[in-house]
Design a protein around this motif. Sequence first.
Motif, mmCIF file in Angstrom:
data_model
loop_
_atom_site.group_PDB
_atom_site.id
_atom_site.type_symbol
_atom_site.label_atom_id
_atom_site.label_comp_id
_atom_site.label_asym_id
_atom_site.label_seq_id
_atom_site.Cartn_x
_atom_site.Cartn_y
_atom_site.Cartn_z
ATOM 1 N N TRP A 242 116.800 37.391 -48.356
ATOM 2 C CA TRP A 242 117.183 36.032 -47.987
ATOM 3 C C TRP A 242 117.958 35.321 -49.079
ATOM 4 O O TRP A 242 118.377 34.172 -48.895
ATOM 5 N N THR A 243 118.150 35.954 -50.236
ATOM 6 C CA THR A 243 118.904 35.299 -51.309
ATOM 7 C C THR A 243 120.396 35.325 -51.049
ATOM 8 O O THR A 243 121.157 34.681 -51.764
ATOM 9 N N LYS A 244 120.842 36.070 -50.047
ATOM 10 C CA LYS A 244 122.265 36.147 -49.707
ATOM 11 C C LYS A 244 122.467 35.657 -48.277
ATOM 12 O O LYS A 244 121.921 36.234 -47.330
ATOM 13 N N THR B 257 113.152 41.067 -57.272
ATOM 14 C CA THR B 257 114.042 41.361 -56.159
ATOM 15 C C THR B 257 113.256 41.726 -54.913
ATOM 16 O O THR B 257 113.778 41.738 -53.818
ATOM 17 N N GLN C 169 112.137 37.813 -53.373
ATOM 18 C CA GLN C 169 112.966 36.619 -53.457
ATOM 19 C C GLN C 169 113.221 36.042 -52.067
ATOM 20 O O GLN C 169 113.750 36.699 -51.191
ATOM 21 N N GLU D 40 114.791 32.428 -50.540
ATOM 22 C CA GLU D 40 115.403 31.139 -50.843
ATOM 23 C C GLU D 40 115.392 30.265 -49.612
ATOM 24 O O GLU D 40 114.921 30.666 -48.538
ATOM 25 N N PRO E 121 112.099 34.097 -59.053
ATOM 26 C CA PRO E 121 113.429 34.481 -59.531
ATOM 27 C C PRO E 121 113.472 35.814 -60.249
ATOM 28 O O PRO E 121 114.522 36.433 -60.363
ATOM 29 N N TRP F 13 108.818 32.276 -53.696
ATOM 30 C CA TRP F 13 110.020 32.308 -54.519
ATOM 31 C C TRP F 13 109.681 32.728 -55.938
ATOM 32 O O TRP F 13 108.929 32.087 -56.638
#
Length: 230
Positions: free
Chosen positions: A173-175, A219, A222, A224, A216, A214
């Motif tokens: 979900w970070t992208k 991987t 993660q 967001e 940071p 969350w």
Amino acid sequence: MNGTEAYGALGAQTTVNGTRINYNPGRSSSVDIPVQRNAAGEEVFVKGVGTHMWQSSGDEASNWTHILKSWHPLNFARFFMARMLGGFTVLERCPNSWDRYEEDAELSAGLGCNGFRTNLEWSRIEPVQGRIDMAAVQRYRAIFNSLVQRGMTLNITLHHFTQPQWFDELGGWTKAENIQLFVNFAVKAVELFGDQVQIWATFNEPTVSATIWWDPSSTCTQIEHTSLHA
């Protein structure tokens, strides 16, 4: 999937398989859930039990399985003592709803339930990106059928914390560009199971996914705010 959309000054309205979904970006969103009625046409209050497929059965393609098998720092506090003392994890000892679903359905009916909530494990349906596991689809259809035959209203969650390991490896979900991968899965899920499922839930406890998870530095976990845009 039979879907129609209409947009106006107050927001958007989408109909999917007979369920009208209203979205108003300026206010709160709402879903008009079909009213459940008995043979006499009377409204029925739906009560039931719930389960999570990974927590009750495990799954090799899941990101949680990957984390559980690794020596990632997140594992240390929760699993170190259990491993050292010869304890078990969900992978070795679990109720195994995946294979014992008839028992689950019978026990639920025996409790007087007329509803059942569980989730579609994305990693079981799509263990490899772009490939639908039809054996898993048929198993889910058998699970749902065993519940429907006992008069259960199905409430199915599309994302209950876990996701395929391949999705994590793409950035999860970070992208923002990965959101479409989940949308594709959701659409496919309705196509595959829409004739059995009466109520759909998109995310289980979305605020948990977007805040507590969350990390940071990880991987694997993660999550967001992009998860809320999906």
